[in-house]
Design an enzyme around this catalytic site. Structure first.
Site, PDB file in Angstrom:
ATOM      1  N   GLU A   1     -54.229 -18.563  -9.039  1.00 52.82           N
ATOM      2  CA  GLU A   1     -53.587 -17.250 -10.015  1.00 52.82           C
ATOM      3  C   GLU A   1     -54.820 -16.493 -10.459  1.00 52.82           C
ATOM      4  OE1 GLU A   1     -50.459 -15.789  -9.528  1.00 52.82           O
ATOM      5  OE2 GLU A   1     -49.829 -17.652  -9.516  1.00 52.82           O
TER       6      GLU A   1
ATOM      7  N   ARG B   1     -27.630 -18.884 -29.137  1.00 56.93           N
ATOM      8  CA  ARG B   1     -28.167 -17.190 -28.449  1.00 56.93           C
ATOM      9  C   ARG B   1     -29.420 -17.563 -28.979  1.00 56.93           C
ATOM     10  NH1 ARG B   1     -23.501 -16.251 -31.387  1.00 56.93           N
ATOM     11  NH2 ARG B   1     -22.042 -15.996 -29.614  1.00 56.93           N
TER      12      ARG B   1
ATOM     13  N   LYS C   1     -41.085 -14.545 -19.014  1.00 50.11           N
ATOM     14  CA  LYS C   1     -40.458 -15.164 -18.004  1.00 50.11           C
ATOM     15  C   LYS C   1     -40.148 -16.483 -18.028  1.00 50.11           C
ATOM     16  CE  LYS C   1     -42.179 -11.427 -14.614  1.00 50.11           C
ATOM     17  NZ  LYS C   1     -41.963 -11.284 -13.145  1.00 50.11           N
TER      18      LYS C   1
ATOM     19  N   HIS D   1     -45.624 -15.589  -0.111  1.00 49.82           N
ATOM     20  CA  HIS D   1     -44.065 -16.310  -0.142  1.00 49.82           C
ATOM     21  C   HIS D   1     -43.645 -16.657   1.174  1.00 49.82           C
ATOM     22  CE1 HIS D   1     -43.297 -14.787  -4.762  1.00 49.82           C
ATOM     23  NE2 HIS D   1     -43.809 -16.119  -4.686  1.00 49.82           N
TER      24      HIS D   1
ATOM     25  N   LYS E   1     -54.154 -12.191 -17.870  1.00 53.01           N
ATOM     26  CA  LYS E   1     -52.824 -11.414 -18.079  1.00 53.01           C
ATOM     27  C   LYS E   1     -52.501 -10.749 -19.727  1.00 53.01           C
ATOM     28  CE  LYS E   1     -48.282 -13.604 -17.296  1.00 53.01           C
ATOM     29  NZ  LYS E   1     -47.780 -14.749 -16.297  1.00 53.01           N
TER      30      LYS E   1
ATOM     31  N   HIS F   1     -48.404 -12.087  -3.900  1.00 57.16           N
ATOM     32  CA  HIS F   1     -47.797 -12.935  -3.416  1.00 57.16           C
ATOM     33  C   HIS F   1     -46.487 -12.643  -2.183  1.00 57.16           C
ATOM     34  CE1 HIS F   1     -48.872 -14.527  -7.166  1.00 57.16           C
ATOM     35  NE2 HIS F   1     -47.577 -14.945  -7.386  1.00 57.16           N
TER      36      HIS F   1
ATOM     37  N   GLU G   1     -42.537  -5.806 -16.901  1.00 58.82           N
ATOM     38  CA  GLU G   1     -41.866  -5.216 -15.536  1.00 58.82           C
ATOM     39  C   GLU G   1     -41.637  -4.242 -14.636  1.00 58.82           C
ATOM     40  OE1 GLU G   1     -43.054  -9.512 -12.653  1.00 58.82           O
ATOM     41  OE2 GLU G   1     -42.468  -7.910 -11.308  1.00 58.82           O
TER      42      GLU G   1
ATOM     43  N   ASN H   1     -48.764  -9.173  -9.107  1.00 58.63           N
ATOM     44  CA  ASN H   1     -47.783 -10.070  -7.839  1.00 58.63           C
ATOM     45  C   ASN H   1     -48.783 -10.131  -6.565  1.00 58.63           C
ATOM     46  OD1 ASN H   1     -44.916 -10.871  -9.234  1.00 58.63           O
ATOM     47  ND2 ASN H   1     -44.548  -8.728  -8.796  1.00 58.63           N
TER      48      ASN H   1
ATOM     49  N   HIS I   1     -48.322 -22.930  -2.923  1.00 58.57           N
ATOM     50  CA  HIS I   1     -47.400 -21.093  -4.097  1.00 58.57           C
ATOM     51  C   HIS I   1     -49.226 -20.587  -3.863  1.00 58.57           C
ATOM     52  CE1 HIS I   1     -45.863 -17.902  -5.566  1.00 58.57           C
ATOM     53  NE2 HIS I   1     -46.746 -18.203  -7.258  1.00 58.57           N
TER      54      HIS I   1
ATOM     55  N   ARG J   1     -47.227  -3.892 -14.820  1.00 61.49           N
ATOM     56  CA  ARG J   1     -47.398  -5.588 -14.616  1.00 61.49           C
ATOM     57  C   ARG J   1     -46.726  -6.299 -13.037  1.00 61.49           C
ATOM     58  NH1 ARG J   1     -44.094 -10.314 -18.081  1.00 61.49           N
ATOM     59  NH2 ARG J   1     -44.585 -12.045 -16.914  1.00 61.49           N
TER      60      ARG J   1
HETATM   61  N1  LIG Z   1     -42.427 -18.574 -15.860  1.00 58.76           N
HETATM   62  C1  LIG Z   1     -43.495 -18.439 -15.354  1.00 58.76           C
HETATM   63  O1  LIG Z   1     -43.711 -17.138 -15.844  1.00 58.76           O
HETATM   64  C2  LIG Z   1     -43.837 -19.151 -14.012  1.00 58.76           C
HETATM   65  C3  LIG Z   1     -44.537 -18.749 -13.579  1.00 58.76           C
HETATM   66  C4  LIG Z   1     -45.235 -19.184 -12.332  1.00 58.76           C
HETATM   67  C5  LIG Z   1     -44.689 -19.931 -11.612  1.00 58.76           C
HETATM   68  N2  LIG Z   1     -43.410 -19.920 -12.641  1.00 58.76           N
HETATM   69  C6  LIG Z   1     -42.699 -21.606 -11.667  1.00 58.76           C
HETATM   70  O2  LIG Z   1     -43.333 -23.503 -12.333  1.00 58.76           O
HETATM   71  C7  LIG Z   1     -42.844 -23.728 -10.940  1.00 58.76           C
HETATM   72  C8  LIG Z   1     -44.198 -24.852 -11.012  1.00 58.76           C
HETATM   73  O3  LIG Z   1     -45.402 -25.051 -11.720  1.00 58.76           O
HETATM   74  P1  LIG Z   1     -46.825 -26.008 -11.717  1.00 58.76           P
HETATM   75  O4  LIG Z   1     -47.698 -24.926 -10.957  1.00 58.76           O
HETATM   76  O5  LIG Z   1     -47.335 -25.236 -13.397  1.00 58.76           O
HETATM   77  O6  LIG Z   1     -46.302 -27.459 -12.206  1.00 58.76           O
HETATM   78  P2  LIG Z   1     -44.838 -28.501 -12.142  1.00 58.76           P
HETATM   79  O7  LIG Z   1     -44.349 -27.858 -13.494  1.00 58.76           O
HETATM   80  O8  LIG Z   1     -43.884 -28.080 -11.275  1.00 58.76           O
HETATM   81  O9  LIG Z   1     -45.496 -29.629 -11.936  1.00 58.76           O
HETATM   82  C9  LIG Z   1     -46.096 -29.806 -10.529  1.00 58.76           C
HETATM   83  C10 LIG Z   1     -46.329 -31.518 -10.965  1.00 58.76           C
HETATM   84  O10 LIG Z   1     -47.087 -32.051 -11.602  1.00 58.76           O
HETATM   85  C11 LIG Z   1     -46.447 -33.141 -12.333  1.00 58.76           C
HETATM   86  N3  LIG Z   1     -47.581 -32.910 -13.466  1.00 58.76           N
HETATM   87  C12 LIG Z   1     -47.604 -32.045 -14.442  1.00 58.76           C
HETATM   88  N4  LIG Z   1     -48.939 -32.117 -15.700  1.00 58.76           N
HETATM   89  C13 LIG Z   1     -49.851 -32.857 -15.066  1.00 58.76           C
HETATM   90  C14 LIG Z   1     -50.261 -33.781 -15.387  1.00 58.76           C
HETATM   91  N5  LIG Z   1     -51.530 -33.159 -17.052  1.00 58.76           N
HETATM   92  N6  LIG Z   1     -50.776 -34.551 -14.620  1.00 58.76           N
HETATM   93  C15 LIG Z   1     -50.538 -35.214 -13.882  1.00 58.76           C
HETATM   94  N7  LIG Z   1     -49.147 -33.972 -13.200  1.00 58.76           N
HETATM   95  C16 LIG Z   1     -49.022 -34.102 -13.753  1.00 58.76           C
HETATM   96  C17 LIG Z   1     -45.733 -32.553 -13.019  1.00 58.76           C
HETATM   97  O11 LIG Z   1     -44.628 -34.176 -12.914  1.00 58.76           O
HETATM   98  C18 LIG Z   1     -45.233 -32.233 -11.374  1.00 58.76           C
HETATM   99  O12 LIG Z   1     -45.210 -33.402 -10.778  1.00 58.76           O
HETATM  100  C19 LIG Z   1     -42.631 -23.159 -10.094  1.00 58.76           C
HETATM  101  O13 LIG Z   1     -40.479 -23.274 -10.260  1.00 58.76           O
HETATM  102  C20 LIG Z   1     -42.778 -22.116 -10.460  1.00 58.76           C
HETATM  103  O14 LIG Z   1     -41.355 -21.494 -10.708  1.00 58.76           O
HETATM  104  C21 LIG Z   1     -43.076 -19.936 -13.252  1.00 58.76           C
HETATM  105 ZN   LIG Z   2     -47.571 -16.339  -8.832  1.00 59.52          ZN
END
Ligand SMILES: NC(=O)c1ccc[n+]([C@@H]2O[C@H](COP(=O)([O-])OP(=O)(O)OC[C@H]3O[C@@H](n4cnc5c(N)ncnc54)[C@H](O)[C@@H]3O)[C@@H](O)[C@H]2O)c1
Ligand SMILES: [Zn+2]
Length: 355
Positions: A178, A114, A136, A244, A219, A240, A229, A237, A256, A233
């Site tokens: 972003e 939990r 999120k 998307h 942010k 987006h 949101e 988007n 993205h 907030r």
């Molecule tokens: N929770 C949130 O608020 C939120 C917001 C935006 C996106 N997301 C999610 O995040 C994901 C995208 O995240 P991202 O863009 O950070 O990338 P990611 O976490 O998907 O990583 C992208 C690639 O880069 C590699 N990588 C990561 N750090 C590295 C480094 N320092 N050196 C070399 N390689 C590295 C990873 O292994 C992967 O292959 C999506 O799934 C998206 O839905 C979440």
């Molecule tokens: Zn985004």
């Protein structure tokens, strides 16, 4: 050193964001202070050998950062793993990776026992400059992205921009998208600084850190006002919905960050058609964004297919899309727009002109 804290109304506590230089030392401190289980991006684990002293960890799980791994099935696997390693309520989960590992870590930490505390060390530009704050998480269900999620911020975030030295350019772009979005939402001095310096981001470490910091401050202001949101907030988007749809339409050949930037430009084009934005204002923003997207320009030949993707977006209610349009830099507004012929014609016009 740069640091600040963020208030989470949902979690009813603050969490800290601290920029650090020596990530190895920081991890050592964390592991010496608490019983820690680690979830780490496999690429980071391989590239940064010796970053963890595994003997001091309660357990460590490597995570493959691909979208098909961000599933409920995997979350159950991680929960099983942690339970077998004797995880307890007072233990912490140290999450090291990009937004994808963040989503898995945050979600797992929230539902396990939990809710247990987690500490986040982001390793991509997107996770440093955007996703690490805001609470999120999103887990994919089949082909549907981020359909299951919770709000569960970490207790501490440590940002070490030196991770970006190994991040591929194609991933850097997602963060840049972003950051530019944040600058256009906020306007003023933040916009001036970011637009002036963003092209130097991967060449100058001082500027890189300053840009990440400013992006987070923009942010922070928004999520502290409306974490869940319900209102303001939603402006995050910006770009987006149109982005998307383009990601879907191109089968994710458009990433993205590029999708968001093209989406922002398209939203602004529609804004100018609707007389919310004057042509010089549109051109000013377009000239700033265009160098980042010009080499990715896609011809949208099947506009009906694009509209189809658009109508499947989460922000569409009935035949109306809650579009984020612009009345100028620093003035993004939510405006309900019909998904009719007029909108379709604007979109055709935009892609004819700029793709
Ligand atoms: N929770 C949130 O608020 C939120 C917001 C935006 C996106 N997301 C999610 O995040 C994901 C995208 O995240 P991202 O863009 O950070 O990338 P990611 O976490 O998907 O990583 C992208 C690639 O880069 C590699 N990588 C990561 N750090 C590295 C480094 N320092 N050196 C070399 N390689 C590295 C990873 O292994 C992967 O292959 C999506 O799934 C998206 O839905 C979440
Ligand atoms: Zn985004």
């Amino acid at each position: 050193v740069k640091k600040f804290s963020v208030h989470s109304a949902i979690a009813n506590r603050d969490y800290s964001v601290l920029f650090i230089e020596d990530v190895k030392q920081k991890i050592r401190d964390i592991v010496n202070n608490y019983p820690v289980h680690c979830l780490i991006d496999k690429n980071i684990f391989d590239k940064y050998k010796g970053i963890l002293d595994e003997k001091k960890l309660k357990s460590c799980k490597l995570i493959e950062a691909s979208e098909d791994q961000k599933s409920l099935k995997k979350v159950i696997e991680y929960i099983n793993f942690l339970l077998e390693k004797g995880v307890q309520k007072n233990h912490k989960i140290l999450v090291i990776g990009g937004g994808l590992v963040q989503d898995i870590g945050s979600f797992t930490a929230h539902i396990l026992l939990r809710g247990i505390d987690w500490i986040f060390i982001p390793t991509t530009l997107l996770s440093m400059a955007d996703s690490c704050i805001g609470s999120k998480s999103g887990i994919n269900v089949g082909k549907y992205k981020n359909q299951v999620g919770v709000f569960h911020p970490p207790s501490e975030i440590y940002i070490s921009p030196s991770f970006l030295n190994t991040l591929p350019k194609s991933e850097l772009v997602n963060g840049i998208g972003e950051i530019i979005k944040h600058a256009l939402i906020k306007g003023g001095e933040q916009y001036e600084f970011i637009s002036r310096n963003i092209s130097k981001l991967d060449k100058d470490k001082e500027i890189e850190m300053e840009i990440i910091y400013r992006s987070l401050l923009i942010k922070k202001e928004i999520i502290e006002e409306d974490e869940s949101e319900k209102g303001i907030r939603k402006v995050l988007n910006y770009g987006h919905t149109f982005g998307h749809a383009l990601e879907g339409y191109t089968n994710h050949k458009i990433s993205h960050g590029i999708g968001v930037l093209i989406g922002v430009d398209l939203a602004n084009y529609i804004s100018s058609k609707e007389k919310l934005l004057t042509p010089p204002e549109f051109n000013k923003i377009h000239n700033f964004i265009y160098p980042f997207i010009s080499s990715y320009a896609v011809k949208v030949e099947d506009i009906n297919l694009y509209m189809d993707y658009l109508s499947r977006d989460k922000k569409v209610i009935g035949d109306e899309v809650q579009a984020l349009l612009s009345q100028g830099i620093g003035k993004v507004k939510i405006i309900k727009t019909k998904l009719g012929t007029k909108l379709k014609n604007y979109i055709i016009e935009y892609f004819n002109k700029y793709a």
